[in-house]
Design a protein around this motif. Structure first.
Motif, PDB file in Angstrom:
ATOM      1  N   ARG A  28      10.625  26.191 -35.118  1.00  0.00           N
ATOM      2  CA  ARG A  28       9.620  25.492 -34.550  1.00  0.00           C
ATOM      3  C   ARG A  28       8.174  25.717 -34.481  1.00  0.00           C
ATOM      4  N   LEU A  29       7.975  27.024 -33.783  1.00  0.00           N
ATOM      5  CA  LEU A  29       6.698  27.710 -33.540  1.00  0.00           C
ATOM      6  C   LEU A  29       6.260  28.036 -34.868  1.00  0.00           C
ATOM      7  N   ALA A  30       6.897  28.660 -35.695  1.00  0.00           N
ATOM      8  CA  ALA A  30       6.254  28.828 -37.091  1.00  0.00           C
ATOM      9  C   ALA A  30       6.079  27.724 -37.838  1.00  0.00           C
ATOM     10  N   THR A  31       6.645  26.816 -37.648  1.00  0.00           N
ATOM     11  CA  THR A  31       6.353  25.343 -38.652  1.00  0.00           C
ATOM     12  C   THR A  31       5.094  24.879 -38.075  1.00  0.00           C
ATOM     13  N   ALA A  32       5.111  24.749 -36.412  1.00  0.00           N
ATOM     14  CA  ALA A  32       3.998  24.188 -35.880  1.00  0.00           C
ATOM     15  C   ALA A  32       2.567  25.095 -36.290  1.00  0.00           C
ATOM     16  N   ALA A  33       2.818  26.398 -36.285  1.00  0.00           N
ATOM     17  CA  ALA A  33       1.553  27.272 -36.615  1.00  0.00           C
ATOM     18  C   ALA A  33       1.091  26.954 -38.089  1.00  0.00           C
ATOM     19  N   LEU A  34       1.982  26.818 -38.962  1.00  0.00           N
ATOM     20  CA  LEU A  34       1.551  26.321 -40.449  1.00  0.00           C
ATOM     21  C   LEU A  34       0.945  24.980 -40.603  1.00  0.00           C
ATOM     22  N   LEU A  35       1.483  24.033 -39.595  1.00  0.00           N
ATOM     23  CA  LEU A  35       0.792  22.514 -39.686  1.00  0.00           C
ATOM     24  C   LEU A  35      -0.549  22.764 -38.857  1.00  0.00           C
ATOM     25  N   LEU A  36      -0.625  23.493 -38.101  1.00  0.00           N
ATOM     26  CA  LEU A  36      -1.989  23.678 -37.478  1.00  0.00           C
ATOM     27  C   LEU A  36      -2.900  24.290 -38.186  1.00  0.00           C
ATOM     28  N   ASP A  76      -1.141  27.107 -31.238  1.00  0.00           N
ATOM     29  CA  ASP A  76      -2.732  27.517 -31.230  1.00  0.00           C
ATOM     30  C   ASP A  76      -2.813  28.948 -30.800  1.00  0.00           C
ATOM     31  N   SER A  77      -2.227  29.068 -29.429  1.00  0.00           N
ATOM     32  CA  SER A  77      -2.353  30.362 -28.882  1.00  0.00           C
ATOM     33  C   SER A  77      -1.695  31.631 -29.756  1.00  0.00           C
ATOM     34  N   SER A  78      -0.726  31.131 -30.610  1.00  0.00           N
ATOM     35  CA  SER A  78      -0.054  32.430 -31.588  1.00  0.00           C
ATOM     36  C   SER A  78      -1.130  32.407 -32.573  1.00  0.00           C
ATOM     37  N   LEU A  79      -1.769  31.408 -33.103  1.00  0.00           N
ATOM     38  CA  LEU A  79      -2.551  31.675 -34.239  1.00  0.00           C
ATOM     39  C   LEU A  79      -3.890  32.426 -33.873  1.00  0.00           C
ATOM     40  N   GLU A  80      -3.956  32.342 -32.702  1.00  0.00           N
ATOM     41  CA  GLU A  80      -5.380  33.146 -32.021  1.00  0.00           C
ATOM     42  C   GLU A  80      -5.189  34.739 -32.038  1.00  0.00           C
ATOM     43  N   HIS A  81      -3.717  35.105 -31.840  1.00  0.00           N
ATOM     44  CA  HIS A  81      -3.331  36.389 -31.651  1.00  0.00           C
ATOM     45  C   HIS A  81      -2.749  37.063 -33.007  1.00  0.00           C
ATOM     46  N   THR A  82      -3.045  36.385 -34.151  1.00  0.00           N
ATOM     47  CA  THR A  82      -2.495  36.793 -35.519  1.00  0.00           C
ATOM     48  C   THR A  82      -3.443  37.024 -36.525  1.00  0.00           C
TER      49      THR A  82
END
Length: 155
Positions: A28-36, A76-82
């Protein structure tokens, strides 16, 4: 101390603990990150695209809207750290069947077209994600055309 810090970071980002396979939560988190990431692809994340990402998450994973919004905040937080989308697509490649990966690309395309515009940056990101998720060009083209027809998005 470093191990504790890593564990706290892992928990806050929703990453699996060492030795764990990616579960539904990570999916779910991976999917959400790609959507965002798609909502931001044209450097102009609109409220409409953000709402579309939340609605897609809620519908696809049968989540309440509040849970979908919380998941987007974590993404959103995950994308900031990748530095790369690979960590997210790896989870999907390791977890999903080819048909399910095609569905994720369709969901991402739906977010891209939600504001009525499917610009060159969004098209490029969608193509890149399709490649990272091991879809053939014909599959990507079919998905893109289908979403464009259903949403009447402009090129």
């Amino acid at each position: 101390m470093i191990a504790k810090l890593k564990e706290l970071l892992r928990e806050s980002l929703g990453a699996p603990a060492d030795g764990e396979a990616g579960g539904g939560h990570d999916l779910r988190l991976a999917t959400a990150a790609l959507l965002l990431e798609m909502a931001r692809a044209d450097r102009d994340e609109t409220e409409q695209e953000r709402r579309a990402a939340g609605a897609v998450l809620a519908r696809h994973f049968a989540l309440e809207q509040g849970a979908a919004e919380a998941l987007l905040a974590r993404a959103d937080s995950s994308l900031e750290h990748t530095v790369s989308l690979y960590e997210f697509t790896r989870v999907l490649n390791d977890t999903l069947s080819p048909e399910e990966r095609r569905e994720v690309v369709r969901l991402v395309a739906e977010v891209a077209a939600s504001d009525g515009v499917f610009d060159k940056h969004e098209q490029h990101l969608l193509s890149k994600l399709a490649d990272l998720l091991h879809l053939r060009r014909a599959e990507y083209a079919t998905i893109r055309a289908s979403v464009l027809r259903s949403t009447d998005a402009l090129d």
